[in-house]
Design a protein around this motif. Structure first.
Motif, PDB file in Angstrom:
ATOM      1  N   ARG A 222       4.605   2.597  -9.683  1.00 19.28           N
ATOM      2  CA  ARG A 222       4.059   3.539  -8.711  1.00 19.28           C
ATOM      3  C   ARG A 222       3.976   2.820  -7.362  1.00 19.28           C
ATOM      4  O   ARG A 222       4.065   1.599  -7.294  1.00 19.28           O
ATOM      5  N   ASN A 223       3.798   3.588  -6.322  1.00 16.30           N
ATOM      6  CA  ASN A 223       3.478   3.020  -5.015  1.00 16.30           C
ATOM      7  C   ASN A 223       1.957   2.895  -4.956  1.00 16.30           C
ATOM      8  O   ASN A 223       1.255   3.878  -4.779  1.00 16.30           O
ATOM      9  N   ASP A 224       1.471   1.674  -5.119  1.00 12.01           N
ATOM     10  CA  ASP A 224       0.032   1.428  -5.197  1.00 12.01           C
ATOM     11  C   ASP A 224      -0.396   0.672  -3.943  1.00 12.01           C
ATOM     12  O   ASP A 224      -0.205  -0.540  -3.846  1.00 12.01           O
ATOM     13  N   PRO A 225      -0.973   1.346  -2.956  1.00 14.09           N
ATOM     14  CA  PRO A 225      -1.354   0.660  -1.721  1.00 14.09           C
ATOM     15  C   PRO A 225      -2.292  -0.517  -1.942  1.00 14.09           C
ATOM     16  O   PRO A 225      -2.211  -1.518  -1.220  1.00 14.09           O
ATOM     17  N   GLU A 226      -3.189  -0.414  -2.932  1.00 16.41           N
ATOM     18  CA  GLU A 226      -4.087  -1.535  -3.195  1.00 16.41           C
ATOM     19  C   GLU A 226      -3.316  -2.746  -3.721  1.00 16.41           C
ATOM     20  O   GLU A 226      -3.592  -3.891  -3.351  1.00 16.41           O
ATOM     21  N   HIS A 227      -2.355  -2.510  -4.578  1.00 18.26           N
ATOM     22  CA  HIS A 227      -1.519  -3.585  -5.113  1.00 18.26           C
ATOM     23  C   HIS A 227      -0.722  -4.239  -3.979  1.00 18.26           C
ATOM     24  O   HIS A 227      -0.643  -5.466  -3.888  1.00 18.26           O
ATOM     25  N   ILE A 228      -0.166  -3.425  -3.110  1.00 18.64           N
ATOM     26  CA  ILE A 228       0.600  -3.951  -1.979  1.00 18.64           C
ATOM     27  C   ILE A 228      -0.328  -4.682  -1.013  1.00 18.64           C
ATOM     28  O   ILE A 228       0.030  -5.754  -0.494  1.00 18.64           O
ATOM     29  N   ARG A 229      -1.510  -4.140  -0.797  1.00 25.76           N
ATOM     30  CA  ARG A 229      -2.478  -4.781   0.101  1.00 25.76           C
ATOM     31  C   ARG A 229      -2.935  -6.133  -0.438  1.00 25.76           C
ATOM     32  O   ARG A 229      -3.298  -7.031   0.323  1.00 25.76           O
ATOM     33  N   PRO A 251      17.209   3.478  -3.222  1.00 30.09           N
ATOM     34  CA  PRO A 251      16.377   4.587  -3.708  1.00 30.09           C
ATOM     35  C   PRO A 251      15.631   4.296  -5.004  1.00 30.09           C
ATOM     36  O   PRO A 251      15.055   5.228  -5.575  1.00 30.09           O
ATOM     37  N   ILE A 252      15.624   3.048  -5.501  1.00 30.48           N
ATOM     38  CA  ILE A 252      14.926   2.790  -6.760  1.00 30.48           C
ATOM     39  C   ILE A 252      13.466   3.229  -6.671  1.00 30.48           C
ATOM     40  O   ILE A 252      12.943   3.921  -7.558  1.00 30.48           O
ATOM     41  N   GLU A 253      12.802   2.835  -5.576  1.00 33.97           N
ATOM     42  CA  GLU A 253      11.383   3.203  -5.436  1.00 33.97           C
ATOM     43  C   GLU A 253      11.195   4.709  -5.273  1.00 33.97           C
ATOM     44  O   GLU A 253      10.071   5.223  -5.403  1.00 33.97           O
ATOM     45  N   LYS A 254      12.300   5.411  -5.022  1.00 37.41           N
ATOM     46  CA  LYS A 254      12.229   6.862  -4.914  1.00 37.41           C
ATOM     47  C   LYS A 254      11.832   7.507  -6.240  1.00 37.41           C
ATOM     48  O   LYS A 254      11.421   8.665  -6.279  1.00 37.41           O
ATOM     49  N   ASP A 260       8.176   7.588   3.330  1.00 40.64           N
ATOM     50  CA  ASP A 260       6.990   7.722   4.187  1.00 40.64           C
ATOM     51  C   ASP A 260       5.808   6.951   3.605  1.00 40.64           C
ATOM     52  O   ASP A 260       5.177   6.140   4.291  1.00 40.64           O
ATOM     53  N   ASP A 261       5.515   7.216   2.329  1.00 41.07           N
ATOM     54  CA  ASP A 261       4.343   6.597   1.713  1.00 41.07           C
ATOM     55  C   ASP A 261       4.544   5.098   1.505  1.00 41.07           C
ATOM     56  O   ASP A 261       3.581   4.318   1.595  1.00 41.07           O
ATOM     57  N   LEU A 262       5.779   4.689   1.220  1.00 39.00           N
ATOM     58  CA  LEU A 262       6.051   3.268   1.025  1.00 39.00           C
ATOM     59  C   LEU A 262       5.814   2.485   2.314  1.00 39.00           C
ATOM     60  O   LEU A 262       5.107   1.473   2.320  1.00 39.00           O
ATOM     61  N   VAL A 263       6.376   2.950   3.405  1.00 41.69           N
ATOM     62  CA  VAL A 263       6.187   2.270   4.684  1.00 41.69           C
ATOM     63  C   VAL A 263       4.716   2.275   5.076  1.00 41.69           C
ATOM     64  O   VAL A 263       4.187   1.273   5.571  1.00 41.69           O
TER      65      VAL A 263
END
Length: 292
Positions: A222-229, A251-254, A260-263
């Motif tokens: 998933r796109n996890d902002p906390e994990h990325i942070r 496009p894998i993360e697609k 938008d959400d990834l950036v």
């Protein structure tokens, strides 16, 4: 201005891993991306975010089509100017890779080679047939030849393979190594993070290693902002911003997010960084390493 240091475009017909069980599904189910993903689709995803340049990374065409892949991407570049650099594939385990590297040298956007060396106890995460290919003397010799071409080697390993990776890097002091996906943290437990941090610290002692802040959704799916942070500042602390670069892995993360959400997640993770560090991560490091 943002440089995307890691993305793919593809024609489905060229990719056996989209059509059969030949490659482990490290990212999980692929059904949602089993279609052509050409440059117009990538541009539609990315250009609203100030992406000004991008680097294409090989997408596991059949190995005997390694030059065809680069020729096709170079032709896309000729038609529209994107992508701006290409990382191709070459079998670095063969006796002498230079004849194949010479074939790829004909394409002006070529900047490097990726041969995926990651091996894991979990067969779903295992790509290479052996955990210690980084110690293979033929591979070390062939990777060393990249110095003569001015190309990078994209290093894709897990933390448990770091000793062999350090040996490879030390044997090739004239080559820049680009660590894929910030070292592919797959064990997000406290113990796993400690192991990862120690391994990354060993690699970071080598000045010719830089890293991509990419593919961070791989093992959490998933796109996890906390994990990325958490992971982005930790990686920057280890390597320094001047040795880190953003990559979308689209496009894998697609599979689980939008561009938008990834950036937005990466920008939130770096919001407290100095402006010069932000410029390095989102533009300057990739521009320097890939000669953009």
């Amino acid at each position: 201005m943002i440089v995307d240091a890691h993305h793919h475009i593809w024609r489905q017909a060229d990719l056996p891993w989209l059509q059969g069980p030949t490659v482990p599904r490290i990212f999980g189910a692929y059904d949602s991306i089993k279609r052509d993903y050409l440059i117009d689709a990538y541009m539609a995803d990315c250009t609203a975010h100030g992406i000004t340049k991008s680097v294409y990374v090989q997408a596991n065409w059949p190995v005997d089509g390694f030059a065809d892949e680069v020729a096709w991407v170079q032709d896309v570049n000729r038609q529209c100017g994107w992508p701006h650099a290409i990382v191709g594939y070459c079998d670095m385990l063969q006796a002498d890779a230079r004849p194949d590297l010479d074939k790829l040298q004909a394409y002006p956007a070529m900047r490097g080679i990726r041969q995926q060396l990651h091996w894991h106890d979990n067969p779903l995460y295992r790509f290479a047939p052996d955990p210690d290919l980084t110690r293979n003397t033929q591979l070390q010799r062939n990777v060393g030849y990249l110095r003569d071409y001015g190309w990078v080697f994209e290093l894709q390993i897990f933390a448990g393979q770091v000793d062999g990776a350090c040996e490879l890097v030390d044997r090739c002091p004239g080559v820049t190594f680009v660590l894929q996906h910030a070292g592919m943290l797959e064990d997000v437990s406290a113990a796993g993070r400690t192991t990862w941090r120690t391994a990354m610290g060993e690699l970071a002692k080598r000045d010719n290693v830089v890293t991509k802040l990419s593919g961070l959704g791989t093992f959490v799916r998933r796109n996890d902002p906390e994990h990325i942070r958490d992971l982005v500042p930790a990686t920057v602390e280890i390597f320094g911003a001047e040795r880190c670069m953003f990559g979308s892995n689209f496009p894998i993360e697609k599979i689980w997010t939008t561009y938008d959400d990834l950036v937005a997640a990466y920008q939130a993770a770096t919001a407290d960084f100095r402006p010069d560090a932000q410029r390095a991560i989102f533009s300057e490091t990739a521009a320097r390493i890939y000669k953009l």
